[in-house]
Every structure is written in structure tokens, then in C-alpha cells.
Design a protein around this motif. Structure first.
Motif, PDB file in Angstrom:
ATOM      1  N   PRO A 271      42.410  51.715  16.441  1.00 62.05           N
ATOM      2  CA  PRO A 271      42.100  53.157  17.036  1.00 62.05           C
ATOM      3  C   PRO A 271      41.266  52.900  18.313  1.00 62.05           C
ATOM      4  O   PRO A 271      41.381  53.610  19.163  1.00 62.05           O
ATOM      5  N   THR A 272      40.452  51.773  18.169  1.00 67.57           N
ATOM      6  CA  THR A 272      39.656  51.726  19.612  1.00 67.57           C
ATOM      7  C   THR A 272      40.101  50.368  20.075  1.00 67.57           C
ATOM      8  O   THR A 272      39.996  49.479  19.032  1.00 67.57           O
ATOM      9  N   HIS A 273      40.773  50.274  21.406  1.00 65.82           N
ATOM     10  CA  HIS A 273      40.929  48.754  21.701  1.00 65.82           C
ATOM     11  C   HIS A 273      40.847  48.861  23.299  1.00 65.82           C
ATOM     12  O   HIS A 273      41.531  49.342  24.019  1.00 65.82           O
ATOM     13  N   VAL A 274      39.710  48.193  23.621  1.00 68.50           N
ATOM     14  CA  VAL A 274      39.018  48.110  24.989  1.00 68.50           C
ATOM     15  C   VAL A 274      39.055  46.784  25.579  1.00 68.50           C
ATOM     16  O   VAL A 274      38.918  45.930  24.916  1.00 68.50           O
ATOM     17  N   LEU A 275      39.655  46.715  26.657  1.00 71.49           N
ATOM     18  CA  LEU A 275      39.412  45.298  27.710  1.00 71.49           C
ATOM     19  C   LEU A 275      38.083  45.248  28.416  1.00 71.49           C
ATOM     20  O   LEU A 275      38.103  46.218  29.174  1.00 71.49           O
ATOM     21  N   ILE A 276      37.498  44.308  28.297  1.00 70.81           N
ATOM     22  CA  ILE A 276      36.316  43.968  29.254  1.00 70.81           C
ATOM     23  C   ILE A 276      36.611  42.730  30.101  1.00 70.81           C
ATOM     24  O   ILE A 276      36.991  41.702  29.501  1.00 70.81           O
ATOM     25  N   ILE A 277      36.564  43.138  31.393  1.00 69.10           N
ATOM     26  CA  ILE A 277      36.978  42.095  32.279  1.00 69.10           C
ATOM     27  C   ILE A 277      35.942  41.672  33.275  1.00 69.10           C
ATOM     28  O   ILE A 277      35.310  42.870  33.824  1.00 69.10           O
ATOM     29  N   PRO A 278      35.734  40.494  33.815  1.00 68.49           N
ATOM     30  CA  PRO A 278      34.859  39.948  34.807  1.00 68.49           C
ATOM     31  C   PRO A 278      35.735  40.462  36.165  1.00 68.49           C
ATOM     32  O   PRO A 278      36.952  40.415  36.358  1.00 68.49           O
ATOM     33  N   LYS A 279      34.700  40.762  37.294  1.00 70.08           N
ATOM     34  CA  LYS A 279      35.549  41.252  38.571  1.00 70.08           C
ATOM     35  C   LYS A 279      35.796  39.797  39.121  1.00 70.08           C
ATOM     36  O   LYS A 279      36.618  39.597  40.031  1.00 70.08           O
ATOM     37  N   LYS A 280      34.976  38.738  38.852  1.00 73.52           N
ATOM     38  CA  LYS A 280      35.298  37.362  39.374  1.00 73.52           C
ATOM     39  C   LYS A 280      36.628  37.013  38.873  1.00 73.52           C
ATOM     40  O   LYS A 280      37.000  37.188  37.583  1.00 73.52           O
ATOM     41  N   ALA A 281      37.358  36.296  39.623  1.00 75.83           N
ATOM     42  CA  ALA A 281      38.769  35.921  39.307  1.00 75.83           C
ATOM     43  C   ALA A 281      38.567  34.572  38.508  1.00 75.83           C
ATOM     44  O   ALA A 281      38.366  33.456  39.131  1.00 75.83           O
ATOM     45  N   ILE A 282      38.653  34.776  37.317  1.00 78.95           N
ATOM     46  CA  ILE A 282      38.721  33.547  36.051  1.00 78.95           C
ATOM     47  C   ILE A 282      39.727  33.875  35.479  1.00 78.95           C
ATOM     48  O   ILE A 282      40.173  34.726  34.840  1.00 78.95           O
TER      49      ILE A 282
ATOM     50  N   PHE B 261      45.327  42.741  36.120  1.00 80.80           N
ATOM     51  CA  PHE B 261      44.172  43.106  36.045  1.00 80.80           C
ATOM     52  C   PHE B 261      43.176  42.959  37.318  1.00 80.80           C
ATOM     53  O   PHE B 261      42.442  43.850  37.695  1.00 80.80           O
ATOM     54  N   GLN B 262      43.603  41.941  38.302  1.00 78.14           N
ATOM     55  CA  GLN B 262      43.193  42.077  39.408  1.00 78.14           C
ATOM     56  C   GLN B 262      43.679  43.415  40.339  1.00 78.14           C
ATOM     57  O   GLN B 262      42.701  43.868  41.288  1.00 78.14           O
ATOM     58  N   ARG B 263      44.911  43.879  40.029  1.00 80.27           N
ATOM     59  CA  ARG B 263      45.198  45.059  40.595  1.00 80.27           C
ATOM     60  C   ARG B 263      44.449  46.316  40.133  1.00 80.27           C
ATOM     61  O   ARG B 263      44.268  47.245  40.991  1.00 80.27           O
ATOM     62  N   ILE B 264      43.976  46.196  38.950  1.00 79.65           N
ATOM     63  CA  ILE B 264      43.007  47.269  38.286  1.00 79.65           C
ATOM     64  C   ILE B 264      41.687  47.302  39.148  1.00 79.65           C
ATOM     65  O   ILE B 264      41.256  48.152  39.473  1.00 79.65           O
ATOM     66  N   ILE B 265      40.984  45.992  39.095  1.00 76.11           N
ATOM     67  CA  ILE B 265      39.798  45.779  39.684  1.00 76.11           C
ATOM     68  C   ILE B 265      40.028  46.430  41.312  1.00 76.11           C
ATOM     69  O   ILE B 265      39.046  46.894  41.804  1.00 76.11           O
ATOM     70  N   ASP B 266      41.200  46.189  42.017  1.00 77.94           N
ATOM     71  CA  ASP B 266      41.255  46.464  43.333  1.00 77.94           C
ATOM     72  C   ASP B 266      41.696  47.916  43.380  1.00 77.94           C
ATOM     73  O   ASP B 266      41.983  48.421  44.713  1.00 77.94           O
ATOM     74  N   ARG B 267      41.767  48.757  42.216  1.00 74.62           N
ATOM     75  CA  ARG B 267      42.266  49.946  42.362  1.00 74.62           C
ATOM     76  C   ARG B 267      43.612  50.226  42.890  1.00 74.62           C
ATOM     77  O   ARG B 267      44.096  51.338  43.581  1.00 74.62           O
TER      78      ARG B 267
END
Ligand code: AMP
Length: 114
Positions: free
Chosen positions: A37-48, A7-13
Motif C-alpha cells: 500500500p505504501t511503496h516509495v523510492l528514495i534516491i540520491p541525487k549523486k550518480a551512484i 532515475f537520473q531522468r527523474i532527478i533532471d525533471r
């Protein structure tokens, strides 16, 4: 090989994801292995790493993320309801050590979860 979690790698593109929502605090993208059918992940940009690593002062961030979840559920048309899941630690099966909320909808859910 990067020691960043996925997920950090997704944040960092560094790896691609279809970003459904982004602001200065968080982002949302579809789960790669959808369980509804809908499955979305919501993540903070802060490393927690997990809920167990939330610190004093993270209240506004978590509250904001739930407002994002509410808005996303509306945008995605989850009028019949939805489930928000956060796995914390090994007993819950948390696979990625970066805080994330699963937004699941589009079908009826069972209870209790496995
Ligand atoms: P958890 O078990 O709560 O840690 O959930 C981690 C989730 O991340 C799983 O549902 C995976 O399918 C999802 N996932 C892993 N890698 C990716 C990725 N590159 N893009 C989107 N979702 C992913």
C-alpha cells in the motif's frame, strides 16, 4: 534516446514523478509498480549505480537517506512498521542502475523475501 537511466531522468525533471520529498542530497517518489500500500523510492541525487559502487565519503549521504526514510515512514503513517530494501546487482534483481532504497509498508511482510 537519452542514455541516462530512468532515475537520473527523474532527478533532471525530464520525466515526471510525484515528488514526496526533496532536498539537496536526495529525493523520494512513489514506485510506479507498488508492491505494498505504501511503496516509495528514495534516491540520491549523486550518480551512484548501486551499493557496490559506494565510495569512501558516501557515509554521510547514506546516513542522511536513512534519516529521510525514517521521517517519511512517520509522515506516511507507517506505525505498524515497514521494510527498507536495496537490490544490488543482477542476483538481487536490480533493474535501475541508480542507487535506491525501497520503503514498503501498509501490510504485513513475509520473510524470507523471494
Ligand atoms: P529495482 O528492481 O530495485 O532496481 O527497483 C526499481 C524500481 O523502480 C521498480 O520497483 C520499478 O517499479 C520502479 N520504477 C521504474 N520506473 C519508475 C518510474 N518512472 N517511476 C517510479 N518508479 C519506477
Amino acid at each position: 534516446m537519452s542514455d541516462k537511466n530512468i532515475f537520473q531522468r527523474i532527478i533532471d525533471r525530464e520525466i515526471p514523478a510525484k515528488i514526496l520529498y526533496e532536498d539537496d542530497q536526495c529525493l523520494a517518489f512513489p514506485d510506479i509498480n507498488p508492491q505494498a500500500p505504501t511503496h516509495v523510492l528514495i534516491i540520491p541525487k549523486k550518480a551512484i549505480a548501486a551499493i557496490s559502487d559506494l565510495a569512501p565519503g558516501d557515509e554521510m549521504l547514506v546516513g542522511h537517506m536513512f534519516q529521510v526514510i525514517r521521517a517519511l515512514a512517520n509522515k506516511l503513517g507507517l506505525t505498524g512498521g515497514y521494510r527498507v530494501v536495496a537490490n544490488c546487482g543482477p542476483d538481487a534483481g536490480q533493474a535501475v542502475p541508480h542507487l535506491h532504497f525501497h520503503l514498503l509498508g501498509g501490510r504485513a511482510m513475509n520473510w524470507p523475501p523471494g
